[in-house]
Design a protein around this motif. Structure first.
Motif, short mmCIF file in Angstrom:
data_model
loop_
_atom_site.label_atom_id
_atom_site.label_comp_id
_atom_site.label_asym_id
_atom_site.label_seq_id
_atom_site.Cartn_x
_atom_site.Cartn_y
_atom_site.Cartn_z
N SER A 88 33.74 88.39 25.19
CA SER A 88 34.85 88.44 26.14
C SER A 88 35.80 87.29 25.77
O SER A 88 35.99 87.04 24.56
CB SER A 88 34.32 88.29 27.58
N HIS A 89 36.34 86.60 26.72
CA HIS A 89 37.34 85.57 26.41
C HIS A 89 37.08 84.29 27.20
O HIS A 89 36.42 84.33 28.24
CB HIS A 89 38.74 86.11 26.74
N ILE A 90 37.58 83.17 26.70
CA ILE A 90 37.45 81.91 27.46
C ILE A 90 38.82 81.34 27.82
O ILE A 90 38.89 80.29 28.47
CB ILE A 90 36.61 80.85 26.72
N PHE A 99 34.66 82.30 36.06
CA PHE A 99 33.84 83.42 35.59
C PHE A 99 34.61 84.47 34.77
O PHE A 99 34.05 85.07 33.85
CB PHE A 99 33.16 84.10 36.79
N ASP A 100 35.88 84.70 35.07
CA ASP A 100 36.69 85.70 34.35
C ASP A 100 36.64 85.40 32.85
O ASP A 100 37.09 84.35 32.42
CB ASP A 100 38.13 85.63 34.88
N GLY A 101 36.03 86.30 32.10
CA GLY A 101 35.93 86.13 30.65
C GLY A 101 34.78 85.22 30.25
O GLY A 101 33.90 85.59 29.47
N ASN A 102 34.73 84.04 30.83
CA ASN A 102 33.69 83.05 30.45
C ASN A 102 32.30 83.64 30.65
O ASN A 102 31.39 83.38 29.87
CB ASN A 102 33.84 81.79 31.31
N ASN A 133 43.16 84.86 23.40
CA ASN A 133 44.26 85.18 24.31
C ASN A 133 44.11 86.55 24.97
O ASN A 133 44.97 87.42 24.87
CB ASN A 133 45.61 85.13 23.58
N GLU A 134 43.01 86.73 25.69
CA GLU A 134 42.86 88.01 26.41
C GLU A 134 43.83 88.06 27.58
O GLU A 134 44.35 89.11 27.93
CB GLU A 134 41.42 88.13 26.91
N GLU A 135 44.12 86.91 28.21
CA GLU A 135 44.84 86.94 29.48
C GLU A 135 46.31 87.33 29.35
O GLU A 135 46.90 87.87 30.27
CB GLU A 135 44.75 85.56 30.16
N GLY A 136 46.94 87.02 28.24
CA GLY A 136 48.35 87.36 28.12
C GLY A 136 49.22 86.56 29.06
O GLY A 136 50.36 86.91 29.36
N ALA A 195 30.12 92.13 29.52
CA ALA A 195 29.79 91.81 30.92
C ALA A 195 30.97 91.07 31.53
O ALA A 195 31.56 90.20 30.88
CB ALA A 195 28.53 90.94 30.98
N HIS A 196 31.32 91.42 32.75
CA HIS A 196 32.52 90.82 33.38
C HIS A 196 32.39 90.90 34.90
O HIS A 196 31.74 91.81 35.42
CB HIS A 196 33.77 91.58 32.93
N ILE A 197 33.01 89.98 35.60
CA ILE A 197 33.09 90.15 37.06
C ILE A 197 34.07 91.28 37.33
O ILE A 197 34.99 91.52 36.54
CB ILE A 197 33.55 88.85 37.77
N GLU A 198 33.89 91.98 38.43
CA GLU A 198 34.74 93.14 38.73
C GLU A 198 36.18 92.76 38.98
O GLU A 198 37.11 93.49 38.68
CB GLU A 198 34.20 93.88 39.96
N GLN A 199 36.39 91.61 39.59
CA GLN A 199 37.73 91.10 39.93
C GLN A 199 38.40 91.95 41.01
O GLN A 199 39.61 91.86 41.21
CB GLN A 199 38.64 91.04 38.69
N GLY A 200 37.65 92.75 41.70
CA GLY A 200 38.17 93.57 42.79
C GLY A 200 37.08 93.73 43.85
O GLY A 200 35.98 93.23 43.71
N GLY A 363 42.42 94.95 32.67
CA GLY A 363 42.23 95.24 31.26
C GLY A 363 41.19 94.29 30.70
O GLY A 363 40.95 93.22 31.26
N HIS A 364 40.52 94.71 29.64
CA HIS A 364 39.49 93.86 29.00
C HIS A 364 39.50 94.13 27.51
O HIS A 364 39.99 95.18 27.06
CB HIS A 364 38.10 94.18 29.57
N ASP A 365 38.91 93.22 26.74
CA ASP A 365 38.85 93.44 25.29
C ASP A 365 38.10 94.73 24.96
O ASP A 365 38.40 95.40 23.96
CB ASP A 365 38.19 92.23 24.63
MN MN Z 1 38.98 88.84 31.87
#
Ligand code: MN
Ligand code: HGY
Ligand code: MN
Ligand code: MN
Length: 416
Positions: A88-90, A99-102, A133-136, A195-200, A363-365
């Motif tokens: 994922s991304h850091i 948690f997002d990405g990390n 740069n996943e976040e943009g 693996a990622h948090i849902e963010q929703g 969006g995710h990688d």
């Molecule tokens: Mn993310």
């Protein structure tokens, strides 16, 4: 006790994963408990350095490609087999969370650490990736590293991208020493799990622990510029003004209205907004802002695109100002691989974790990896569904549960 790795008794070390997450979160920690670690800043470098040192401690070889993607590779018995990949991304939002990405990066590392704990060698190699740069947020396009890797756009499009201080990705990568030697191009990959948090709010409302992600919304991002005329707030009669902010205000309303036409999954957001000259007693002459449109079908996304551009044309004509619309991101909705979705679903079931299917609004990688290999995602809930916010939070139990699903899904693919 020799645990059979296929048994659900074979688990990751949740305390170690949590501790690693908290250590990484110290890099760019913000006063409200969040993280600000923008892509290709020195803080991003520090996070990258920490990850690569941990990966090397795990016995991985580490390579960095020309857009700064980091590949930590754990060999299997058969080096010729395509790797099973996760990552994922850091990089974070300016007011991001821990948690997002990390989580996806460190859950991948925890899988490697767990295999090492039990001296397990898989048949196929495993790679854990940190995508650039996943976040943009600082640089567009979003999901930049995985986008170049999967031919979504060229490396020069990415390297030439500049932030609002006119610093290019090319310069920033070199400055942090992650302009890697490995060419950035995709290669055969067995499968990709993220693996990622849902963010929703969905999983929390359903009281599920695992989200079996079936795909992600399509996205279109734009830069809009409204060009009026700065003039005096006192001596300029109302009917003679070219007030760029007033024109922009109607466009912001329209972004919201366009999304509301296609409930429940369409989204419209204006995230950043610059007023020039931003002075109390000057009529704004220029307004620049972002637009982020998302939809579950490409057809709806196209209709939203058409509606936005029509409104921009109409506002320009009505106000006799110029309104420019530049599209900077486009990708259609991306379904994940049915077979890998079923692997995630079966592992969650075998581990006795309440789970359900859902589409990712974020969006995710994995959205780009799905273009070059069978991909799927594993979601866990986040508190109150909040993310892209310093208060973003998840529980150690869910963090561990999602990583156990990742472990077993990857083992099922990598072979023992
Ligand atoms: Mn993310
Ligand atoms: O915007 C997104 O969906 C992700 O956070 N890059
Ligand atoms: Mn994000
Ligand atoms: Mn290709």
């Amino acid at each position: 006790m020799q645990i059979s790795t296929t048994s659900t008794e074979f688990k990751v070390n949740g305390d170690r994963l949590w501790a690693s997450l908290m250590s990484l979160a110290d890099i760019g920690a913000t006063p409200k408990g969040g993280v600000c670690r923008l892509a290709l800043t020195d803080l991003d470098r520090q996070g990258r350095d920490l990850f690569t040192s941990w990966a090397r401690d795990c016995g991985c070889t580490v390579r960095v490609d020309a857009i700064g993607n980091i590949f930590a590779r754990r060999e299997g018995r058969n080096a010729d087999l395509p790797p099973v990949m996760t990552g994922s991304h850091i990089d974070t939002q300016p007011t991001g969370g821990k948690f997002d990405g990390n989580y996806g990066v460190l859950a991948g590392l925890e899988v490697l650490r767990t295999l090492n704990d039990h001296n397990i060698q898989t048949e196929a190699p495993i790679e854990v990736v940190v995508w650039t740069n996943e976040e943009g947020s600082r640089f567009v396009p979003v999901m930049m590293g995985s986008g170049v890797f999967t031919d979504a756009f060229s490396i020069d499009t990415a390297l030439d991208s500049t932030d609002r201080n006119n610093i290019s990705v090319r310069t920033a990568l070199k400055e942090i020493g992650y302009d890697g030697a490995t060419p950035c191009r995709h290669f055969p990959i067995n499968s990709y799990f993220e693996a990622h948090i849902e963010q929703g709010p969905v999983l929390e409302a359903r009281q599920d622990v695992i989200g079996v992600v079936t795909g992600a919304l399509g996205q279109r991002w734009y830069n809009v510029v409204v060009q009026g005329t700065e003039s005096h707030a006192g001596s300029t009669p109302m009917e003679l003004r070219k007030d760029a902010l007033l024109a922009a205000a109607s466009l912001i309303q329209e972004v919201n209205a366009i999304a509301l036409v296609y409930p429940p999954d369409a989204r419209g957001t204006v995230g950043w907004f610059d007023v020039f000259p931003n002075s109390r007693n000057v009529i704004p002459g220029k307004v620049s802002f972002s637009v982020d449109l998302r939809a579950p079908s490409d057809d709806i996304l196209t209709r939203m695109d058409t509606a936005l551009k029509a409104k921009c044309t109409q506002v320009g004509q009505d106000s006799n100002m110029s309104v420019s619309v530049e599209e900077v991101v486009y990708f259609p909705p991306q379904p994940f691989d049915e077979e890998k979705i079923a692997v995630v679903e079966n592992m969650a079931g075998a581990l006795g974790l309440p789970h359900s299917r859902l589409v990712s609004g974020a969006g995710h990688d994995a959205v780009y990896l799905a273009r070059v290999c069978p991909s799927a995602m594993i979601f866990i809930p986040c508190k109150d569904g909040i993310s892209h916010n310093e208060i973003e939070d998840a529980t150690p139990e869910h963090i561990e549960a999602g990583c156990n699903v990742l472990l077993h899904a990857m083992l099922a693919q990598a072979g023992l």
